[in-house]
Design an enzyme around this catalytic site. Structure first.
Site, PDB file in Angstrom:
ATOM      1  N   ASP A  31     -32.037 -21.122   2.416  1.00  0.00           N
ATOM      2  CA  ASP A  31     -33.056 -21.324   3.449  1.00  0.00           C
ATOM      3  C   ASP A  31     -32.604 -20.630   4.739  1.00  0.00           C
ATOM      4  OD1 ASP A  31     -35.507 -23.641   3.832  1.00  0.00           O
ATOM      5  OD2 ASP A  31     -34.685 -22.709   5.632  1.00  0.00           O
ATOM      6  N   ILE A  32     -33.542 -19.990   5.414  1.00  0.00           N
ATOM      7  CA  ILE A  32     -33.238 -19.237   6.629  1.00  0.00           C
ATOM      8  C   ILE A  32     -32.899 -20.172   7.794  1.00  0.00           C
ATOM      9  CG2 ILE A  32     -35.572 -19.103   7.660  1.00  0.00           C
ATOM     10  CD1 ILE A  32     -35.100 -16.071   7.948  1.00  0.00           C
ATOM     11  N   ASN A  88     -42.377 -30.415  -0.466  1.00  0.00           N
ATOM     12  CA  ASN A  88     -43.388 -30.727   0.540  1.00  0.00           C
ATOM     13  C   ASN A  88     -44.707 -30.136   0.069  1.00  0.00           C
ATOM     14  OD1 ASN A  88     -41.459 -31.940   2.233  1.00  0.00           O
ATOM     15  ND2 ASN A  88     -40.899 -29.962   3.118  1.00  0.00           N
ATOM     16  N   GLY A  94     -45.930 -31.789   5.059  1.00  0.00           N
ATOM     17  CA  GLY A  94     -45.023 -30.991   5.881  1.00  0.00           C
ATOM     18  C   GLY A  94     -44.764 -29.599   5.338  1.00  0.00           C
ATOM     19  N   GLN A  95     -45.622 -29.140   4.420  1.00  0.00           N
ATOM     20  CA  GLN A  95     -45.427 -27.806   3.840  1.00  0.00           C
ATOM     21  C   GLN A  95     -45.806 -26.733   4.856  1.00  0.00           C
ATOM     22  OE1 GLN A  95     -47.739 -27.101   0.263  1.00  0.00           O
ATOM     23  NE2 GLN A  95     -46.525 -25.296  -0.284  1.00  0.00           N
ATOM     24  N   HIS A 101     -42.356 -24.610  -3.697  1.00  0.00           N
ATOM     25  CA  HIS A 101     -40.898 -24.467  -3.715  1.00  0.00           C
ATOM     26  C   HIS A 101     -40.232 -25.829  -3.679  1.00  0.00           C
ATOM     27  CE1 HIS A 101     -42.372 -24.300   0.425  1.00  0.00           C
ATOM     28  NE2 HIS A 101     -41.276 -24.942   0.771  1.00  0.00           N
ATOM     29  N   LEU A 102     -39.053 -25.890  -4.256  1.00  0.00           N
ATOM     30  CA  LEU A 102     -38.212 -27.076  -4.204  1.00  0.00           C
ATOM     31  C   LEU A 102     -37.111 -26.812  -3.192  1.00  0.00           C
ATOM     32  CD1 LEU A 102     -39.514 -27.063  -7.111  1.00  0.00           C
ATOM     33  CD2 LEU A 102     -37.459 -28.242  -7.896  1.00  0.00           C
ATOM     34  N   HIS A 103     -36.853 -27.786  -2.335  1.00  0.00           N
ATOM     35  CA  HIS A 103     -35.686 -27.720  -1.455  1.00  0.00           C
ATOM     36  C   HIS A 103     -34.537 -28.426  -2.170  1.00  0.00           C
ATOM     37  CE1 HIS A 103     -37.852 -26.820   2.457  1.00  0.00           C
ATOM     38  NE2 HIS A 103     -38.853 -27.291   1.739  1.00  0.00           N
TER      39      HIS A 103
END
Ligand code: 5GP
Ligand code: ZN
Length: 115
Positions: A31-32, A88, A94-95, A101-103
């Protein structure tokens, strides 16, 4: 594939990323804007906006994404200590990036409830 979607563009290597893993079905990147010592994103190469775009036919893909999260937790060294996998979905979820995608979050104690 969606032409302007940031994750589709990352999957096509049009946009640079810290690539962790890639296979026929999915991509894993760092993640950035990491929210934990390990914060990786697992997403399908196929452009799907969110969980609700999948039906029964998506079962193998969802299984693959979750099992990839599992093996990435091993690779990151957080499997033993514990980790969190989050999806999300939509505005209230909160997307912010409309590509499913999965965090994978780990490396610190998480809090509950999430904000
Ligand atoms: P969401 O809020 O949609 O659940 O998560 C989107 C995530 O993607 C955020 O954690 C954000 O930091 C990350 N992100 C957004 N744009 C980029 C990008 O261009 N590259 C990478 N590596 N991560 C991104
Ligand atoms: Zn996309």
């Amino acid at each position: 594939m969606s032409q302007h979607c940031i994750f589709c563009r990352i999957a096509r290597k049009e946009v640079p990323s810290q690539l962790v893993h890639e296979d026929e079905q999915c991509v894993v990147i760092q993640d950035i804007n990491p929210q934990a010592p390990t914060h990786w994103l697992i997403f399908p190469k196929q452009h799907l906006e969110r969980l609700h775009d999948l039906s029964e036919a998506g079962r193998p893909l969802l299984g693959h994404l979750l099992l990839t999260a599992r093996s990435m937790a091993e690779r990151a060294g957080v499997a033993q200590g514990g980790y969190r996998v989050v999806i999300n979905n939509g505005d209230d979820g909160g997307q912010t990036v409309p590509h499913l995608h999965l965090h994978l979050l780990g490396g610190r104690a998480m809090h509950w409830p999430p904000g």
